[in-house]
Write a protein that holds these residues in place. Structure first.
Motif, short mmCIF file in Angstrom:
data_model
loop_
_atom_site.label_atom_id
_atom_site.label_comp_id
_atom_site.label_asym_id
_atom_site.label_seq_id
_atom_site.Cartn_x
_atom_site.Cartn_y
_atom_site.Cartn_z
N THR A 178 3.37 3.33 -30.85
CA THR A 178 4.56 2.13 -30.39
C THR A 178 4.60 1.01 -31.34
O THR A 178 3.35 0.61 -31.94
CB THR A 178 4.04 1.65 -29.12
N LEU A 238 5.50 0.19 -22.54
CA LEU A 238 5.41 1.59 -23.33
C LEU A 238 3.99 2.15 -23.38
O LEU A 238 3.73 3.32 -23.27
CB LEU A 238 5.94 1.23 -24.72
N TRP A 276 14.81 1.39 -29.87
CA TRP A 276 13.57 2.11 -30.60
C TRP A 276 14.47 3.06 -31.82
O TRP A 276 15.30 3.78 -31.23
CB TRP A 276 12.91 3.25 -29.74
#
Length: 374
Positions: A266, A253, A306
């Motif tokens: 993140t 990421l 997520w």
């Protein structure tokens, strides 16, 4: 809430599987080396965490999934109801179980274009693109071993995953008819949140997640890196939270988000004993608080998804799901080394990490190699 959600999944899956997901999660030695068992367990944990976050007011603005994780992502965005998602995860695992012994997989720390040149003429295929410098390969065990020798002599990261499957390769071709027939009549919906496909690398209407799509999900390369860029550039996601038993995708990421022109935070959220602190990549501001801790049974090192982080209210957010590859062997305090997971290539109870010099080992999050999932 976590247990209630997992129990609901267990009840729905029982008719497809003939065994209890809840009981297997409680087992001291779950059969994670069998992909038809590992995939439903991952799915149940992912849905349990999603439900826990939803109860606390944390909902995704967009979702994405990596390989098996797309099933949970499809449920999280509303494209599949629970019955349909359970049907997909069960049939997917049962079909792929037939391919055991058909090849191997490996994580490589090189760009996809360079790897394509290296595998030309070999019995190898690109199975995943995870970041600008991280890919996964599938194919012949002998060909992988020979390529690994070459790359290690050059000082390039290479990790042959401890999997007896060659997912996302021609090894899957024999199960196409079985899978499409088993999922015939699937009725996906538009959904309530955007879905970014890691099959196409772009946004996809939920109504297109029929039987043929799930075959492509099994056979085609996982375009995780392009999907992350689409979450940020296409949907304005400013916070991406990885949800799962262990943080395994943060390296991918961060490297992928470093290529975009806007700041992205993140965060990892998993049912671990220790909370995972938010991390920010280049040009990324630090998240001031990690959000709610989630609790639940520990499991193999796989990624869930997520969701929106309350520390950055007002910014975009995303939820994703995926299996995992790349990492190192190890032991959590008071735990045995555990059992290898055939859906993700990782070992239960193995702490996050990586080894640059190892040729073989448990799959996990390789900061410069391997594919991740959910």
């Amino acid at each position: 809430m976590f247990r209630a959600a997992v129990a609901e999944v267990d009840s729905e899956l029982a008719g497809h599987l003939g065994w209890s997901v809840l009981a297997e999660l409680r087992s001291p030695a779950p059969e994670l080396y069998r992909t038809e068992i590992a995939q439903p367990l991952l799915f149940a944990v992912q849905l349990g965490l999603t439900a826990l976050l939803r109860e606390r007011g944390i909902r995704p603005a967009a979702v994405a999934g990596h390989s098996v994780g797309e099933v949970a992502a499809a449920y999280a965005c509303g494209a599949l109801d629970l019955a349909a998602a359970c049907r997909v995860i069960a049939e997917r695992g049962l079909a792929q179980a037939e391919t055991a012994g058909g090849g191997r997989m490996a994580a490589v720390g090189l760009p996809a274009d360079e790897v394509n040149g290296l595998i030309a003429g070999r019995d190898l295929e690109l199975a995943g693109v995870n970041s600008p410098t991280d890919v996964t390969l599938s194919g012949s065990a002998g060909e992988l071993s020979a390529l690994g020798d070459e790359l290690l002599r050059r000082g390039v990261f290479f990790r042959e995953l401890n999997l007896d499957y060659a997912f996302h390769s021609r090894s899957m071709d024999p199960i196409r008819d079985r899978l499409c027939t088993a999922l015939a009549g699937l009725a996906p919906r538009a959904g309530t949140a955007a879905l970014v496909s890691t099959v196409t690398g772009g946004t996809l209407p939920g109504t297109e997640l029929g039987a043929e799509y799930w075959w492509r999900n099994v056979r085609e390369p996982v375009l995780f890196g392009p999907a992350v860029t689409a979450l940020v550039d296409g949907h304005g996601c400013g916070t991406i939270v990885e949800i799962g038993p262990h943080p395994v995708l943060l390296g991918y990421l961060r490297r992928q988000c470093a290529t975009v022109d806007r700041p992205v935070t993140t965060v990892a959220r998993c049912p671990a004993r220790r909370p995972v602190r938010p991390r920010c990549g280049p040009r990324v501001r630090r998240c001031s608080r990690p959000g709610p801790r989630s609790t639940g049974p520990p499991g193999s090192r796989c990624v869930a998804g997520w969701c929106r982080c309350p520390a950055t209210r007002g910014s975009g957010s995303a939820m994703s799901t995926a299996p995992r590859t790349g990492g190192r062997r190890g032991r959590a305090p008071g735990r045995s080394r555990g059992i290898r997971c055939s859906a993700t290539g990782c070992r239960a109870w193995s702490p996050p990490g990586r080894q640059r010099s190892s040729r073989r080992g448990t799959a996990g999050s390789a900061t410069t190699g391997s594919a991740a999932r959910w």
